[in-house]
Design a protein around this motif. Structure first.
Motif, PDB file in Angstrom:
ATOM      1  N   PHE A 164       8.054 -41.214  15.706  1.00 51.11           N
ATOM      2  CA  PHE A 164       9.092 -41.652  16.632  1.00 51.11           C
ATOM      3  C   PHE A 164      10.471 -41.355  16.054  1.00 51.11           C
ATOM      4  N   ARG A 165      11.343 -40.840  16.909  1.00 48.39           N
ATOM      5  CA  ARG A 165      12.724 -40.559  16.492  1.00 48.39           C
ATOM      6  C   ARG A 165      13.532 -41.845  16.601  1.00 48.39           C
ATOM      7  N   ARG A 166      13.864 -42.454  15.475  1.00 42.79           N
ATOM      8  CA  ARG A 166      14.463 -43.793  15.500  1.00 42.79           C
ATOM      9  C   ARG A 166      15.972 -43.789  15.727  1.00 42.79           C
ATOM     10  N   GLY A 169      19.360 -41.529  17.733  1.00 42.32           N
ATOM     11  CA  GLY A 169      19.561 -40.661  18.887  1.00 42.32           C
ATOM     12  C   GLY A 169      19.335 -39.212  18.484  1.00 42.32           C
ATOM     13  N   HIS A 170      19.575 -38.318  19.411  1.00 44.07           N
ATOM     14  CA  HIS A 170      19.374 -36.906  19.102  1.00 44.07           C
ATOM     15  C   HIS A 170      20.194 -36.503  17.871  1.00 44.07           C
ATOM     16  N   ALA A 171      21.449 -36.916  17.882  1.00 44.43           N
ATOM     17  CA  ALA A 171      22.308 -36.709  16.708  1.00 44.43           C
ATOM     18  C   ALA A 171      23.140 -37.983  16.548  1.00 44.43           C
ATOM     19  N   ILE A 212      15.994 -28.947  11.639  1.00 48.61           N
ATOM     20  CA  ILE A 212      17.111 -29.823  11.254  1.00 48.61           C
ATOM     21  C   ILE A 212      16.709 -31.241  10.860  1.00 48.61           C
ATOM     22  N   ARG A 213      15.533 -31.704  11.306  1.00 48.95           N
ATOM     23  CA  ARG A 213      15.115 -33.061  10.909  1.00 48.95           C
ATOM     24  C   ARG A 213      14.194 -33.041   9.690  1.00 48.95           C
ATOM     25  N   ASN A 214      14.214 -31.963   8.924  1.00 48.18           N
ATOM     26  CA  ASN A 214      13.271 -31.869   7.797  1.00 48.18           C
ATOM     27  C   ASN A 214      13.977 -31.846   6.451  1.00 48.18           C
ATOM     28  N   HIS A 240       5.720 -34.938  17.111  1.00 46.71           N
ATOM     29  CA  HIS A 240       5.748 -35.613  18.410  1.00 46.71           C
ATOM     30  C   HIS A 240       6.485 -36.943  18.243  1.00 46.71           C
ATOM     31  N   ASN A 241       7.813 -36.859  18.295  1.00 45.86           N
ATOM     32  CA  ASN A 241       8.642 -38.056  18.075  1.00 45.86           C
ATOM     33  C   ASN A 241       9.085 -38.680  19.399  1.00 45.86           C
ATOM     34  N   GLN A 242       8.482 -38.186  20.480  1.00 45.15           N
ATOM     35  CA  GLN A 242       8.587 -38.794  21.821  1.00 45.15           C
ATOM     36  C   GLN A 242       9.856 -38.548  22.622  1.00 45.15           C
ATOM     37  N   TYR A 243      10.830 -37.915  22.004  1.00 44.95           N
ATOM     38  CA  TYR A 243      12.043 -37.565  22.762  1.00 44.95           C
ATOM     39  C   TYR A 243      12.523 -36.167  22.414  1.00 44.95           C
ATOM     40  N   ALA A 244      13.047 -35.495  23.414  1.00 47.78           N
ATOM     41  CA  ALA A 244      13.784 -34.251  23.201  1.00 47.78           C
ATOM     42  C   ALA A 244      15.160 -34.527  23.799  1.00 47.78           C
ATOM     43  N   TYR A 245      16.109 -34.757  22.936  1.00 47.47           N
ATOM     44  CA  TYR A 245      17.401 -35.323  23.339  1.00 47.47           C
ATOM     45  C   TYR A 245      17.106 -36.613  24.103  1.00 47.47           C
ATOM     46  N   SER A 246      17.436 -36.727  25.415  1.00 46.61           N
ATOM     47  CA  SER A 246      17.133 -37.971  26.123  1.00 46.61           C
ATOM     48  C   SER A 246      15.878 -37.849  26.987  1.00 46.61           C
ATOM     49  N   ILE A 291      16.406 -22.029  12.333  1.00 43.12           N
ATOM     50  CA  ILE A 291      17.055 -21.344  13.453  1.00 43.12           C
ATOM     51  C   ILE A 291      17.249 -22.381  14.549  1.00 43.12           C
ATOM     52  N   SER A 292      18.462 -22.440  15.062  1.00 38.59           N
ATOM     53  CA  SER A 292      18.788 -23.496  16.009  1.00 38.59           C
ATOM     54  C   SER A 292      18.134 -23.315  17.386  1.00 38.59           C
ATOM     55  N   MET A 293      17.842 -22.066  17.772  1.00 40.86           N
ATOM     56  CA  MET A 293      17.166 -21.845  19.059  1.00 40.86           C
ATOM     57  C   MET A 293      15.720 -22.332  18.929  1.00 40.86           C
ATOM     58  N   LEU A 294      15.394 -23.363  19.696  1.00 42.77           N
ATOM     59  CA  LEU A 294      14.079 -23.990  19.550  1.00 42.77           C
ATOM     60  C   LEU A 294      12.942 -23.011  19.797  1.00 42.77           C
ATOM     61  N   GLY A 295      11.976 -23.039  18.936  1.00 43.50           N
ATOM     62  CA  GLY A 295      10.782 -22.204  19.101  1.00 43.50           C
ATOM     63  C   GLY A 295      10.854 -20.886  18.354  1.00 43.50           C
ATOM     64  N   ILE A 332       7.987 -27.887  14.746  1.00 35.49           N
ATOM     65  CA  ILE A 332       8.566 -27.817  16.092  1.00 35.49           C
ATOM     66  C   ILE A 332       8.535 -29.225  16.680  1.00 35.49           C
ATOM     67  N   GLY A 333       9.562 -29.561  17.448  1.00 30.98           N
ATOM     68  CA  GLY A 333       9.581 -30.868  18.102  1.00 30.98           C
ATOM     69  C   GLY A 333       8.738 -30.843  19.369  1.00 30.98           C
ATOM     70  N   ASP A 334       8.505 -32.009  19.964  1.00 23.75           N
ATOM     71  CA  ASP A 334       7.727 -32.044  21.210  1.00 23.75           C
ATOM     72  C   ASP A 334       8.413 -31.227  22.299  1.00 23.75           C
ATOM     73  N   GLY A 335       9.736 -31.330  22.374  1.00 20.76           N
ATOM     74  CA  GLY A 335      10.469 -30.557  23.382  1.00 20.76           C
ATOM     75  C   GLY A 335      10.330 -29.064  23.143  1.00 20.76           C
ATOM     76  N   GLY A 336      10.377 -28.686  21.881  1.00 15.46           N
ATOM     77  CA  GLY A 336      10.303 -27.262  21.513  1.00 15.46           C
ATOM     78  C   GLY A 336       8.964 -26.625  21.835  1.00 15.46           C
ATOM     79  N   THR A 337       7.931 -27.468  22.062  1.00 18.56           N
ATOM     80  CA  THR A 337       6.628 -26.878  22.398  1.00 18.56           C
ATOM     81  C   THR A 337       6.615 -26.339  23.830  1.00 18.56           C
ATOM     82  N   SER A 338       7.658 -26.640  24.593  1.00 18.25           N
ATOM     83  CA  SER A 338       7.712 -26.118  25.968  1.00 18.25           C
ATOM     84  C   SER A 338       8.359 -24.734  26.038  1.00 18.25           C
ATOM     85  N   THR A 339       8.731 -24.178  24.912  1.00 17.29           N
ATOM     86  CA  THR A 339       9.421 -22.881  24.953  1.00 17.29           C
ATOM     87  C   THR A 339       8.431 -21.712  25.006  1.00 17.29           C
ATOM     88  N   THR A 340       8.933 -20.594  25.467  1.00 18.44           N
ATOM     89  CA  THR A 340       8.118 -19.373  25.523  1.00 18.44           C
ATOM     90  C   THR A 340       7.725 -18.932  24.114  1.00 18.44           C
TER      91      THR A 340
END
Ligand code: TPP
Ligand code: MG
Length: 345
Positions: A257-259, A261-263, A84-86, A192-198, A132-136, A162-170
């Motif tokens: 860096f995500r300048r 908020g999440h949305a 979504i950020r691309n 690696h934009n340093q935030y996954a939501y908050s 696809i909205s489901m991360l990963g 993939i976002g930094d947060g999304g790298t934690s998915t299975t």
């Protein structure tokens, strides 16, 4: 006598990586894409405040160089799955301003015919696999696309983000691991934009650089300055060459860096003002503008003319799209699973 301390921090500059193979014309094409990326999102942000956007609005402010630069390194026949950020990656692949505005305002003429309000659309003719909205989840999907290319001995690659947060998915683990075992031509750009939501990355993983994970899977990885459009292009071009030579997959880490908020609804009050200011100074569009002027690829007058041209195109498309109808409620189920001739599913 008191002494005044001056800041010694140097202004952020981008340089061309060694061996960069872009012509002046191509560097200006990149400029148009990154400018267009920024200005479309500026406009969408205004439309959001006017309640004309249906659903969420996700910004790539500060990350545009990564989207545009990485996508620009791909070639015909390569497969690209933006997240979504691309927005910039979609633009490079030939998606139009009209497609974006109609999609976010859910008009009948949009790529999903008004059925989805965000960037969840693909276009096989353009080599675009829908987000696809489901991360990963896109990772195993694109790993599969790359596997097909390998089986068919196609000199192509599949790339997704993939976002930094999304790298934690299975799915991240399973997809990257299997890609490495199968040695498929797959490029994964980790933003690696340093935030996954908050959630700050310090609460997400203990490694400093996400790219260190490449070694764990047994594949090549490289980090790059995600705010430098030329670095994003160059690292992807080299990753592509490795993949086509059979040395894939490759993990790339964009330091950025995500300048926002999440949305658009999230003012991101959890981000320190000092950090925001630091990254504002590293703005990828401003940095590339300085580069283009200093390298004499264009004059200030050329860039002003381009600004006007881009603004005129966006305003024209917005007016036209907003004049258009919303989808016919009776067709809401049509084309949901597969294209239908006239009838409903
Ligand atoms: C598997 C999964 N878990 C949770 C969510 C909800 N969600 C959507 S975006 C997001 C944060 C993503 O952060 P990151 O991966 O860092 O990407 P960024 O938003 O920074 O681009 C979350 C938790 C989701 N879509 N999918
Ligand atoms: Mg993130």
């Amino acid at each position: 006598m008191s002494t005044v301390k001056r800041s010694t921090s140097k202004p952020y500059r981008i340089t061309a990586p060694k061996g960069l193979d872009l012509t002046d014309g191509q560097m200006m094409e990149l400029y148009r894409y990154i400018l267009m990326n920024r200005r479309i999102e500026d406009k969408l942000s205004i439309l959001y405040r006017q309640a004309k956007i249906v659903g969420g609005l996700y910004s790539s402010l500060g990350q545009e160089a990564t989207s545009v630069g990485t996508a620009y390194a791909l070639k015909d026949g390569d497969a690209l799955a933006p997240m979504i950020r691309n927005l910039g990656s979609y633009l490079v692949r030939g998606v139009s301003v009209k497609d974006f505005v109609s999609q976010y305002t859910a008009r009948a003429c949009s790529p999903t015919q008004g059925k989805d309000g965000t960037a969840h659309f693909g276009d096989p003719a353009k080599g675009l696999i829908g987000c696809i909205s489901m991360l990963g989840t896109l990772i195993p999907v694109m790993m599969g696309v790359a596997m097909t290319m390998k089986i068919r001995k196609q000199p192509n690659v599949a790339l997704t983000y993939i976002g930094d947060g999304g790298t934690s998915t299975t799915d991240f683990h399973e997809g990257v691991n299997f890609a490495a075992v199968q040695k498929v031509p797959f490029i994964l750009v980790m933003e690696h934009n340093q935030y996954a939501y908050s959630t700050h990355t310090s609460m997400q993983f203990s490694v400093k650089d996400l790219v260190t994970k490449a070694e764990a899977y047994g594949c090549y990885g490289e980090k790059f300055d995600g705010n430098n459009i030329l670095a994003a292009y160059d690292v992807t071009r080299r990753a592509r060459e490795m993949c086509v030579a059979g040395d894939g997959p490759v993990l790339l880490e964009s330091k950025t860096f995500r300048r926002k908020g999440h949305a658009e609804h999230d003012p991101a009050g959890y981000v320190l003002a000092k950090i925001r200011t630091e990254w504002e100074k590293k703005d990828p569009l401003d940095a590339y503008t300085r580069f283009v002027l200093e390298e004499k690829l264009a004059t200030k007058a050329d860039l002003d003319a381009l600004e006007e041209e881009v603004a005129a195109e966006i305003n024209r498309e917005v007016d036209e799209v907003l004049d258009g109808p919303f989808p016919d409620p009776h067709k809401i189920n049509q084309d949901v699973y597969a294209p239908q001739e006239g009838g409903q599913t």
